[in-house]
Structure formats: structure tokens, C-alpha cells
Design a protein around this motif. Sequence first.
Motif, PDB file in Angstrom:
ATOM      1  N   ASP A 114      35.429  49.552  49.271  1.00 31.64           N
ATOM      2  CA  ASP A 114      34.732  48.273  49.240  1.00 31.64           C
ATOM      3  C   ASP A 114      35.617  47.182  49.839  1.00 31.64           C
ATOM      4  O   ASP A 114      36.706  47.447  50.347  1.00 31.64           O
ATOM      5  CB  ASP A 114      34.273  47.936  47.825  1.00 31.64           C
ATOM      6  CG  ASP A 114      35.426  47.781  46.839  1.00 31.64           C
ATOM      7  OD1 ASP A 114      36.511  47.319  47.244  1.00 31.64           O
ATOM      8  OD2 ASP A 114      35.239  48.112  45.649  1.00 31.64           O
TER       9      ASP A 114
ATOM     10  N   ARG B 243      37.521  44.967  48.739  1.00 35.17           N
ATOM     11  CA  ARG B 243      38.874  44.748  48.230  1.00 35.17           C
ATOM     12  C   ARG B 243      39.912  45.551  48.987  1.00 35.17           C
ATOM     13  O   ARG B 243      41.104  45.214  48.996  1.00 35.17           O
ATOM     14  CB  ARG B 243      38.945  45.136  46.748  1.00 35.17           C
ATOM     15  CG  ARG B 243      38.053  44.347  45.819  1.00 35.17           C
ATOM     16  CD  ARG B 243      38.029  44.980  44.438  1.00 35.17           C
ATOM     17  NE  ARG B 243      37.460  46.320  44.462  1.00 35.17           N
ATOM     18  CZ  ARG B 243      37.491  47.161  43.434  1.00 35.17           C
ATOM     19  NH1 ARG B 243      38.104  46.817  42.318  1.00 35.17           N
ATOM     20  NH2 ARG B 243      36.935  48.359  43.530  1.00 35.17           N
TER      21      ARG B 243
ATOM     22  N   HIS C  77      43.825  43.735  47.203  1.00 33.94           N
ATOM     23  CA  HIS C  77      44.539  44.526  46.204  1.00 33.94           C
ATOM     24  C   HIS C  77      45.863  45.047  46.756  1.00 33.94           C
ATOM     25  O   HIS C  77      46.248  46.181  46.505  1.00 33.94           O
ATOM     26  CB  HIS C  77      43.671  45.678  45.704  1.00 33.94           C
ATOM     27  CG  HIS C  77      42.759  45.282  44.582  1.00 33.94           C
ATOM     28  ND1 HIS C  77      42.235  46.176  43.685  1.00 33.94           N
ATOM     29  CD2 HIS C  77      42.290  44.082  44.202  1.00 33.94           C
ATOM     30  CE1 HIS C  77      41.475  45.535  42.812  1.00 33.94           C
ATOM     31  NE2 HIS C  77      41.491  44.269  43.111  1.00 33.94           N
TER      32      HIS C  77
ATOM     33  N   ASP D  65      34.894  38.612  49.564  1.00 36.25           N
ATOM     34  CA  ASP D  65      34.215  39.911  49.479  1.00 36.25           C
ATOM     35  C   ASP D  65      34.664  40.677  48.239  1.00 36.25           C
ATOM     36  O   ASP D  65      35.140  41.807  48.318  1.00 36.25           O
ATOM     37  CB  ASP D  65      34.496  40.717  50.748  1.00 36.25           C
ATOM     38  CG  ASP D  65      33.555  41.917  50.892  1.00 36.25           C
ATOM     39  OD1 ASP D  65      32.606  42.013  50.083  1.00 36.25           O
ATOM     40  OD2 ASP D  65      33.774  42.747  51.788  1.00 36.25           O
ATOM     41  N   HIS D  66      34.540  40.051  47.081  1.00 29.04           N
ATOM     42  CA  HIS D  66      34.776  40.750  45.815  1.00 29.04           C
ATOM     43  C   HIS D  66      34.029  40.011  44.722  1.00 29.04           C
ATOM     44  O   HIS D  66      33.512  38.913  44.938  1.00 29.04           O
ATOM     45  CB  HIS D  66      36.276  40.862  45.487  1.00 29.04           C
ATOM     46  CG  HIS D  66      37.006  39.549  45.370  1.00 29.04           C
ATOM     47  ND1 HIS D  66      36.863  38.691  44.299  1.00 29.04           N
ATOM     48  CD2 HIS D  66      37.911  38.958  46.195  1.00 29.04           C
ATOM     49  CE1 HIS D  66      37.643  37.632  44.461  1.00 29.04           C
ATOM     50  NE2 HIS D  66      38.281  37.754  45.610  1.00 29.04           N
TER      51      HIS D  66
ATOM     52  N   SER E 299      29.175  38.630  39.401  1.00 27.17           N
ATOM     53  CA  SER E 299      29.180  39.237  40.726  1.00 27.17           C
ATOM     54  C   SER E 299      27.842  38.994  41.406  1.00 27.17           C
ATOM     55  O   SER E 299      26.833  38.713  40.755  1.00 27.17           O
ATOM     56  CB  SER E 299      29.431  40.751  40.588  1.00 27.17           C
ATOM     57  OG  SER E 299      29.213  41.436  41.800  1.00 27.17           O
TER      58      SER E 299
END
Length: 620
Positions: free
Chosen positions: A78, A80, A387, A476-477, A497
Motif C-alpha cells: 500500500d 505506506r 514507514h 496516502d495513509h 481513514s
Amino acid sequence: MSGRHAHPSAVGATGERVPALRRWLRAHRLAGLIVPHADEHQSEFIPACAERLRWLTGFSGSAGTAVILAEQAALFVDGRYTVQATAEVDPGLFEIRHSITQPLCHWLEAHLPPRGRLGYDPWLHTERQAKALEEACARASGRTVAVAVNPLDTLWTDRPPAPMAAIDILGDAETGQSALDKRTHIAATLRQAGEDAAILNAPDSIAWLLNIRGGDVSYTPVALAFAILHADGAVALFVDPRKLTPAVVRHLGAGVALEPPEALAAALDRLGANRKTVRIDPDGTPFAIVRRLRQAGARLSIGTDPCVLPKAIKNTVEQAGIRSAHVRDGAALTRFLAWLDGRASTGCLDEVTAAERLAAFRAADSRYRGPSFPTISAAGPHGAIVHYRPTAASNRRLALGTLYLVDSGGQYSDGTTDVTRTVAIGSPSADMRRHFTLVLKGHIALATVRFPKGTTGAQLDALARHALWQQGLDYDHGTGHGVGCYLSVHEGPQRISKLPNSAALAAGMVVSNEPGYYRRDSYGIRIENLVLVQPAPAPAGAELELLAFETLTLAPIDRALIDPGLLSSAEIGWLDAYHARVAKVLTPLLDAATADWLRAVTCPLTPERQERLSGAVRNG
């Protein structure tokens, strides 16, 4: 050093491992294999022996899936992890795809050969996941095959052994409720639903239910085990006896039958033979268990793990412990930020040294049990890797004129923390200040919202993105995840979210508030506090029961990165009040020099407001 770094040993190893897997697939007449980042418990953090995806691909993130075919292979991650995967994985072996916008099932439909047999390990997939794979393969005129033995376990000759950490007891004084009371309460919900038993395969659910903790995986204090909770409150716990001490056996008591893990299969068969109605969580139960129950004749009841919601709603004792943990954690983080401020201008600090120093500050607490996840210590462009985790190969200096993002947390015996701060190293650019302030506006909007009971996190998510959206920006998270009490740093059912979520936010839930912005190859920004859902005072004429967020995290927000001209007076008021609270609560825990530093960095944002507050103090 560049943010695009690879692990040389991983890339070299995968160059040998992928062909070996393909030879195995040919020998077993399989067209391919699905390799998820998962263990038999569908956990986020998994033991070393379950890191099959990392062993095969080199990807070290906590979420991802690879598919290996005879001629092609792809890794799905995804938002992250898209940058991280590109850095860690050999592009000659794996195509990197976004799991949301370029889903695995679509790729399979396009690439699985006709009549191709796709292998998968039924212990590493839920039934829902297995069905999605089966349907995708069918659209490609192929089919799925559940392998009896995972081939990677055969090829991985130096695979680590299963963990055997001893189980610990968490007393009623820390949990606020005895294990017997929890078992009795949850069993009553099963009876009300007409169910005879529930399968518990999530280690944090078992830990919460039985008031135990363990050390089988990094970052989350759980013991790997399976359990069957019966409608009369009895529990069958399937755990390696080497993890049990006499004290733990006494603590569990007569209502908990202790069985070795290999006895689980027979227990599932007995449930089926007796035509029991068994609850299974479609998002967590391995398909191997579901299939065995069904074949044995059990009646399956599809429902959420019965421990999930009561675990998420913290009782008053847990809330008090979490607040206490956040105060001490905030003091440790403040000591680190003061230390960082005093040394960053030298240009000698690097990501690894900073992370180690932060860990040392936390470790001074007698109730500290370790980090709650791998610390993200990211300088400059590494901050754009959501991350990112520093390594010796990627370690970057904190250079003047850049941003430093540190996302970290601690496991304490009374609570779990997770906090992100972004700080300027030297003088920030105008863009840095603008982007940071837009993120701060989203953070404040979420921190200050009042919302009706029954509201979900999906309904609040846009508040945190609104200021960014107005400038054509986004992240984008997710904006928020649930957090356990000396348990998993990521827990459900709540989240904030864009993704739909039917779980309403309820008083007692802890969730993160963490909007961000990421400029690839330049910098990353994130501001994260944990918040506790609480009843909100009802204004005059209110017709709805309202909830609000109590901010738990206490640590200064870098004022050098704020453009006051972009904030409303109400937003400035929130920031000043938050900083006043941070200073008041943390100062008694700090040495004189750090307390002086904290006082300076938490003073009111604008000179005019500082003068008004000073005048109010003089006149008051």
C-alpha cells in the motif's frame, strides 16, 4: 546518502531463492504461489520464523503480498510502503504495484496462464482472502490449490525456530477486570448470539481475555497461541507448555484447559462432531481452521472476534494507566527533543544515533518494556518514506536546512504509546513551513471536533485532510488507528481513514490523530498524538449525545515550522493551550535545563498573544 537504498544481502539472496521456488512449483505442477506477510494468527508483527515474504523478496515492511509465477513476479504494497519496496526489492525479479489502485486480483487475471494452478498456504489466508484468490483465478480460467506444506519452509534451510518466550501475568490492578469476569462476560455474548464457542486466533485477544502477556514477537507483548472460548466461559488454550510457569498455570485456573498446539485439530473435529455452532472472524481466522470445522460438521457463525470491541473500549483503570504512561513517555520524548535541539546544528547527528538516544531516554523508565514498533527516524528525503526504518546502509545525517521526522512509541506495563514529531534542522524553507502548518491545521481540526455517538472514523477523516485538499495535496495513509493498552499499537475495530468502516467510535477507545504530507525525495511531515474518545459536554439545546477527543500525547510541536498567518485565532488558541498543558504536566519530571528548554519552546505562538497572557497574569 540517497533514500533509495537496497539491502545487498537480500537482493543477492532473492536472486537465488526465486529460481529455487520456481523449480519447486514446476515439480509440483503449480503455476505460481502467493506469499503474504502473515503468520497463522494474521498478525501485523510476526515472529522471525514467519518472515517468509522478507526472506523471499527482501521487503521488510509489515504489510505486503508477493505472487510468483513461472516467468513473472510482483509485490503488492500500500501507499505506506511503495517507496520502501522500490528501495529494498530487486526490480529485475519483482514488479512493484500499489495494492489499492493496482490490486493483486487484477494482476492475476491478466497473468495467470489458462488452467494454471495457483498455490497458497491456507494457514496464512482467511477464507475471504482465499475466496478472492479463487475468483480471480477462475476469471483467468485457472484455480487455486491449498498446499499441504508451505514450500518456503522447505527451501528456507536456516529458518529460525518458533519463539518460546515465557508468559507473564498482568494483575487485576493493572487490567481493571479479572480474567474470570472477562470470560464470563464474553461467554454471555456468545449465548445471546446462539453460539456454542468462538475461535480465538489473535494473540492480543487471548492476552487481553486471560490477563497475560508474552514475548513471542517483537513490539507486541503477546504469546503465540490459539484458544477456543466456550459459551459457559471455559477456555481451551493451545500453547506450547514450555511457555507456562507454575504461577501462570495457577493464574489461569481450572476454567482454562491447557493443551499443546498440535491438539487444536482434534478439538476442532470435536466441535464439528457435536454439531456445535462456532463463531469465526472472517477477517482473522485462518482458512485452514474454517475448512477443518466445516469438514467436521460444525455450524459456522460469521462474526467479529468477540474480544475485539471490549478490548478496544478501555475501562477506567486502563484509561488511568494509559494517561500515566503518556506523561512519562512525553517526558522521555521531551528530553530527547531538547537533546536533539542542542546538537542538531553541529551536523554530526545521524538517524541511527538519534533513534538509539531516544530509546535510551525511554528505557530509563522502570515500567518500560520496549518499543511498540520499529522507530521511524527519518532525515530529509527519508521522511517521505512513510514507514522508513534506518539501517547501517541507509543511515543519513541530519543536515542543516532539512526536516527530521521521528515516529516512535513505547510499551509500558500500564499503556502503549505512539507519537510522531517533525522538527526543523536549522532554518526551514517557506514550503516546509506551509506544508507543516497545513498538516497542523488538519491535526487541530480532528483534535477539536465534537461528533454524535455512532459516528465512524471514516466520517471524520476528511477533517484532517481538508486544509491539504484545498491546496491540492493529500497523504496516502490512514489518519488514525486504534491502540491497545500494553498490547498492539495497531488494533481495531476503530480507525480513521478514507476506507469505509462500520465500527463507531465509542467512549474509552484510543485512536491516533496523524495527518501528514510527503514530498518524494525531499521531506516528510507528520504530526501524531494519541487521543481518547470521551463523552463531550452537551451545549444548550443539544438533541444528540456527543463525543470528543481527549489528547493523551504530551510533547512540544515545533513552532519554528509554523506559519501563524495560516492559522485561525481558534487554532492558535488550541496550540497555545496544548503547549501550556505540556509544560505544566511535564516540567516536574524534567531536569532544570530541559525544563527551561521546554518553557521556551512552548510559549505562546505570537508575541501579541504572549503579551496578552502575560498581562492577564500580572492583572489576575
